[in-house]
Design a protein around this motif. Structure first.
Motif, PDB file in Angstrom:
ATOM      1  N   GLU A 101       9.740  -0.867  -9.351  1.00 12.57           N
ATOM      2  CA  GLU A 101       9.214   0.480  -9.449  1.00 12.57           C
ATOM      3  C   GLU A 101       8.091   0.710 -10.615  1.00 12.57           C
ATOM      4  O   GLU A 101       7.504   1.761 -10.754  1.00 12.57           O
ATOM      5  CB  GLU A 101      10.629   1.281  -9.969  1.00 12.57           C
ATOM      6  CG  GLU A 101      11.687   1.375  -8.868  1.00 12.57           C
ATOM      7  CD  GLU A 101      11.211   2.284  -7.789  1.00 12.57           C
ATOM      8  OE1 GLU A 101      10.063   3.064  -7.975  1.00 12.57           O
ATOM      9  OE2 GLU A 101      11.639   2.523  -6.716  1.00 12.57           O
ATOM     10  N   ALA A 102       7.996  -0.303 -11.497  1.00  8.66           N
ATOM     11  CA  ALA A 102       6.696  -0.288 -12.302  1.00  8.66           C
ATOM     12  C   ALA A 102       5.593  -0.523 -11.729  1.00  8.66           C
ATOM     13  O   ALA A 102       4.395  -0.220 -12.484  1.00  8.66           O
ATOM     14  CB  ALA A 102       7.170  -1.441 -13.356  1.00  8.66           C
ATOM     15  N   ILE A 103       5.551  -0.962 -10.500  1.00 10.52           N
ATOM     16  CA  ILE A 103       4.161  -1.232  -9.826  1.00 10.52           C
ATOM     17  C   ILE A 103       3.416   0.182  -9.518  1.00 10.52           C
ATOM     18  O   ILE A 103       4.269   1.111  -9.035  1.00 10.52           O
ATOM     19  CB  ILE A 103       4.263  -1.865  -8.517  1.00 10.52           C
ATOM     20  CG1 ILE A 103       5.278  -3.441  -8.691  1.00 10.52           C
ATOM     21  CG2 ILE A 103       3.120  -2.166  -7.728  1.00 10.52           C
ATOM     22  CD1 ILE A 103       4.367  -4.350  -9.607  1.00 10.52           C
ATOM     23  N   GLU A 104       2.529   0.459  -9.974  1.00 14.79           N
ATOM     24  CA  GLU A 104       1.738   1.600  -9.809  1.00 14.79           C
ATOM     25  C   GLU A 104       0.955   1.686  -8.417  1.00 14.79           C
ATOM     26  O   GLU A 104       1.024   2.894  -7.716  1.00 14.79           O
ATOM     27  CB  GLU A 104       0.685   2.026 -10.841  1.00 14.79           C
ATOM     28  CG  GLU A 104       1.140   2.107 -12.289  1.00 14.79           C
ATOM     29  CD  GLU A 104       0.308   2.237 -13.476  1.00 14.79           C
ATOM     30  OE1 GLU A 104      -0.905   2.153 -13.046  1.00 14.79           O
ATOM     31  OE2 GLU A 104       0.718   2.343 -14.448  1.00 14.79           O
ATOM     32  N   ASP A 105       0.423   0.658  -7.808  1.00 12.92           N
ATOM     33  CA  ASP A 105      -0.231   0.897  -6.470  1.00 12.92           C
ATOM     34  C   ASP A 105       0.904   0.932  -5.436  1.00 12.92           C
ATOM     35  O   ASP A 105       1.617   0.280  -5.219  1.00 12.92           O
ATOM     36  CB  ASP A 105      -0.983  -0.300  -6.136  1.00 12.92           C
ATOM     37  CG  ASP A 105      -1.841  -0.317  -4.975  1.00 12.92           C
ATOM     38  OD1 ASP A 105      -1.282  -0.592  -3.825  1.00 12.92           O
ATOM     39  OD2 ASP A 105      -2.968  -0.226  -4.982  1.00 12.92           O
ATOM     40  N   ASP A 110       0.707   1.226  -1.924  1.00 16.81           N
ATOM     41  CA  ASP A 110       0.700   0.031  -1.104  1.00 16.81           C
ATOM     42  C   ASP A 110       1.576  -1.162  -1.400  1.00 16.81           C
ATOM     43  O   ASP A 110       2.387  -1.728  -0.651  1.00 16.81           O
ATOM     44  CB  ASP A 110      -0.363  -0.275  -0.431  1.00 16.81           C
ATOM     45  CG  ASP A 110      -1.123   0.843   0.458  1.00 16.81           C
ATOM     46  OD1 ASP A 110      -0.206   1.458   0.929  1.00 16.81           O
ATOM     47  OD2 ASP A 110      -2.343   0.883   0.446  1.00 16.81           O
ATOM     48  N   GLU A 111       1.409  -1.797  -2.708  1.00 18.02           N
ATOM     49  CA  GLU A 111       1.885  -2.784  -3.166  1.00 18.02           C
ATOM     50  C   GLU A 111       3.325  -2.689  -3.464  1.00 18.02           C
ATOM     51  O   GLU A 111       4.013  -3.498  -3.141  1.00 18.02           O
ATOM     52  CB  GLU A 111       1.075  -3.202  -4.589  1.00 18.02           C
ATOM     53  CG  GLU A 111      -0.252  -3.977  -4.312  1.00 18.02           C
ATOM     54  CD  GLU A 111      -0.663  -4.386  -5.727  1.00 18.02           C
ATOM     55  OE1 GLU A 111      -0.001  -4.250  -6.690  1.00 18.02           O
ATOM     56  OE2 GLU A 111      -1.950  -5.052  -5.558  1.00 18.02           O
ATOM     57  N   LEU A 112       3.627  -1.697  -3.977  1.00 16.41           N
ATOM     58  CA  LEU A 112       4.847  -1.232  -4.085  1.00 16.41           C
ATOM     59  C   LEU A 112       5.999  -1.144  -2.797  1.00 16.41           C
ATOM     60  O   LEU A 112       7.133  -1.649  -2.722  1.00 16.41           O
ATOM     61  CB  LEU A 112       5.124   0.370  -4.825  1.00 16.41           C
ATOM     62  CG  LEU A 112       6.551   1.002  -5.167  1.00 16.41           C
ATOM     63  CD1 LEU A 112       7.462  -0.117  -5.892  1.00 16.41           C
ATOM     64  CD2 LEU A 112       6.465   2.073  -5.693  1.00 16.41           C
ATOM     65  N   VAL A 113       5.305  -0.413  -1.953  1.00 20.30           N
ATOM     66  CA  VAL A 113       6.229  -0.344  -0.496  1.00 20.30           C
ATOM     67  C   VAL A 113       6.410  -1.705  -0.134  1.00 20.30           C
ATOM     68  O   VAL A 113       7.395  -2.164   0.337  1.00 20.30           O
ATOM     69  CB  VAL A 113       5.208   0.472   0.454  1.00 20.30           C
ATOM     70  CG1 VAL A 113       5.880   0.236   1.957  1.00 20.30           C
ATOM     71  CG2 VAL A 113       5.326   1.885  -0.014  1.00 20.30           C
ATOM     72  N   ASP A 114       5.374  -2.628   0.052  1.00 18.48           N
ATOM     73  CA  ASP A 114       5.428  -4.244   0.516  1.00 18.48           C
ATOM     74  C   ASP A 114       6.524  -4.984  -0.461  1.00 18.48           C
ATOM     75  O   ASP A 114       7.126  -5.352   0.256  1.00 18.48           O
ATOM     76  CB  ASP A 114       3.995  -4.741   0.264  1.00 18.48           C
ATOM     77  CG  ASP A 114       3.958  -6.111   0.795  1.00 18.48           C
ATOM     78  OD1 ASP A 114       4.161  -6.255   2.126  1.00 18.48           O
ATOM     79  OD2 ASP A 114       3.889  -7.160   0.346  1.00 18.48           O
ATOM     80  N   LEU A 115       6.387  -4.655  -1.490  1.00 13.48           N
ATOM     81  CA  LEU A 115       7.471  -5.382  -2.484  1.00 13.48           C
ATOM     82  C   LEU A 115       8.910  -4.957  -2.307  1.00 13.48           C
ATOM     83  O   LEU A 115       9.653  -5.915  -2.127  1.00 13.48           O
ATOM     84  CB  LEU A 115       6.935  -5.171  -3.901  1.00 13.48           C
ATOM     85  CG  LEU A 115       7.893  -5.858  -5.172  1.00 13.48           C
ATOM     86  CD1 LEU A 115       7.881  -7.277  -4.712  1.00 13.48           C
ATOM     87  CD2 LEU A 115       7.551  -5.461  -6.386  1.00 13.48           C
ATOM     88  N   LEU A 116       9.052  -3.669  -2.277  1.00 12.65           N
ATOM     89  CA  LEU A 116      10.291  -3.415  -1.997  1.00 12.65           C
ATOM     90  C   LEU A 116      10.947  -3.647  -0.506  1.00 12.65           C
ATOM     91  O   LEU A 116      12.230  -4.100  -0.426  1.00 12.65           O
ATOM     92  CB  LEU A 116      10.370  -1.497  -1.949  1.00 12.65           C
ATOM     93  CG  LEU A 116      10.149  -1.117  -3.208  1.00 12.65           C
ATOM     94  CD1 LEU A 116      10.139   0.406  -3.109  1.00 12.65           C
ATOM     95  CD2 LEU A 116      11.383  -1.488  -4.239  1.00 12.65           C
ATOM     96  N   ILE A 117      10.016  -3.920   0.456  1.00 16.39           N
ATOM     97  CA  ILE A 117      10.636  -4.363   1.865  1.00 16.39           C
ATOM     98  C   ILE A 117      10.913  -5.482   1.631  1.00 16.39           C
ATOM     99  O   ILE A 117      12.286  -5.934   2.016  1.00 16.39           O
ATOM    100  CB  ILE A 117       9.378  -4.143   2.852  1.00 16.39           C
ATOM    101  CG1 ILE A 117       9.053  -2.979   3.090  1.00 16.39           C
ATOM    102  CG2 ILE A 117       9.827  -4.868   3.952  1.00 16.39           C
ATOM    103  CD1 ILE A 117       7.933  -2.449   4.099  1.00 16.39           C
TER     104      ILE A 117
END
Length: 348
Positions: A53-57, A59-66
């Motif tokens: 959740e600390a990721i600001e970008d 697109d990167e956050l969505v990819d990481l959460l998946i």
């Protein structure tokens, strides 16, 4: 495992500078701890989600959460479903193209984990028609793999466009065949339109162990379809000829006038030992070359059986000069071998 080792791992993970890799590593550690029933897996997953959740970008956050959701899903599907629900919330703020692409990726992950119902709901959020239909078809296949036929049928009837709707019907049809619910399968087949050739071949081969139902299936085919599938089925039956298929092959002989198919009919009857029937069918073939192939097959059958007189009779019907010559050569060699065997027996 010693507590100190796990504590050290938790401490050391903090020195990973890349926040995405750190969050993903925590998720992987969580799954490993879950597998050894260490309750600290919950802490590892918590750290992973907090780091993500600390990721600001976005697109990167969505990819990481998946990806994090996949690891959490290895321990608890309900918790993973909540992570995926969070992904859907985040996707409300992105372009339709990006949302569709990420939903497609997420749903594939959900299906691998067996999270089916939410996956179906999320598939319906996809705007792009091709991606939505392809994804819904994947969801349908997952329902069938889980044995949930009712929902699969609903997807097929209410949610899919063509040609995906017909593809869905073919998947449901195969599901029925695997469960030996052949009548249900045939009912579905009769509703399928469009290019059915590949499906017809698959069904024909699947039904080989059910001659009675295979016969009903052939009745449901159009003329060109019947010719194509008959050719393939007869090739299989010639390789492994079995008498219980004689009625089916006779039916094919009556319904398919194509003489290439008729040659295969002759070969089948010849190889199950019904040579009179084979001769009857061969006599109906008008094309000289194809008739030669048919009678040549019969001649070889008699020759293998050692009946030289009938082999010669059959060769007399072979009009093709090359095939006729080859068969006569085989007969002459056979006669010579028999003569040699006789002579050797007399010497002893």
């Amino acid at each position: 495992m010693e507590d100190e080792t796990i504590k050290s791992i938790f401490d050391l993970v903090e020195i990973i500078t890349d926040p995405k890799i750190r969050a993903l590593t925590c998720a992987r550690i969580g799954l490993e701890l879950y597998r050894i029933e260490d309750p600290r897996y919950l802490e590892a997953f918590r750290k992973s989600l907090e780091g993500a959740e600390a990721i600001e970008d976005l697109d990167e956050l969505v990819d990481l959460l998946i990806n994090v959701g996949v690891y959490i899903g290895g321990a608890n599907k309900n918790s993973a479903a909540r992570v995926f629900a969070r992904v859907v919330e985040l996707l409300e703020g992105v372009s339709a193209q990006s949302r569709d692409r990420n939903l497609e990726k997420m749903i594939k992950s959900m299906l691998r984990l067996g999270i089916l119902k939410p996956a179906l709901s999320y598939a319906l959020l996809i705007d792009d028609s091709r991606i939505r239909n392809e994804t819904l078809l994947s969801v349908l296949k997952a329902y069938l793999s889980a044995g949930i036929l009712k929902d699969a049928i609903q997807i097929s009837k209410e949610l899919l466009d063509e040609p995906w709707s017909s593809k869905a019907k073919s998947e449901i049809l195969k599901f029925h065949i695997k469960r030996e619910e052949i009548e249900n399968a045939l009912e579905i087949f009769n509703t399928i339109e469009g290019d059915r050739e590949k499906l017809i071949m698959e069904i024909g081969e699947d039904l080989m162990k059910f001659p009675e139902y295979l016969s009903k299936f052939l009745d449901a085919l159009r003329e060109e379809e019947l010719k194509a599938v008959s050719r393939e089925l007869l090739s299989l039956l010639i390789e492994s000829p079995r008498r219980e298929y004689a009625d089916l092959v006779e039916k094919i002989a009556e319904k398919v006038s194509d003489e290439n198919v008729q040659v295969k009919v002759v070969a089948f009857f010849n190889r199950i030992g019904r040579r009179e029937k084979a001769i009857e069918q061969a006599s109906k073939i008008k094309d000289d070359y194809l008739a030669s192939l048919a009678f040549g097959e019969i001649a070889m059958g008699y020759l293998r059986q050692g009946d030289l007189d009938k082999a010669i009779d059959a060769v007399m019907n072979v009009k093709d000069p090359k095939w006729n010559s080859r068969l006569l050569g085989e007969i002459l060699v056979k006669i010579l071998r028999l003569a040699i065997e006789e002579a050797l027996e007399e010497q002893h």
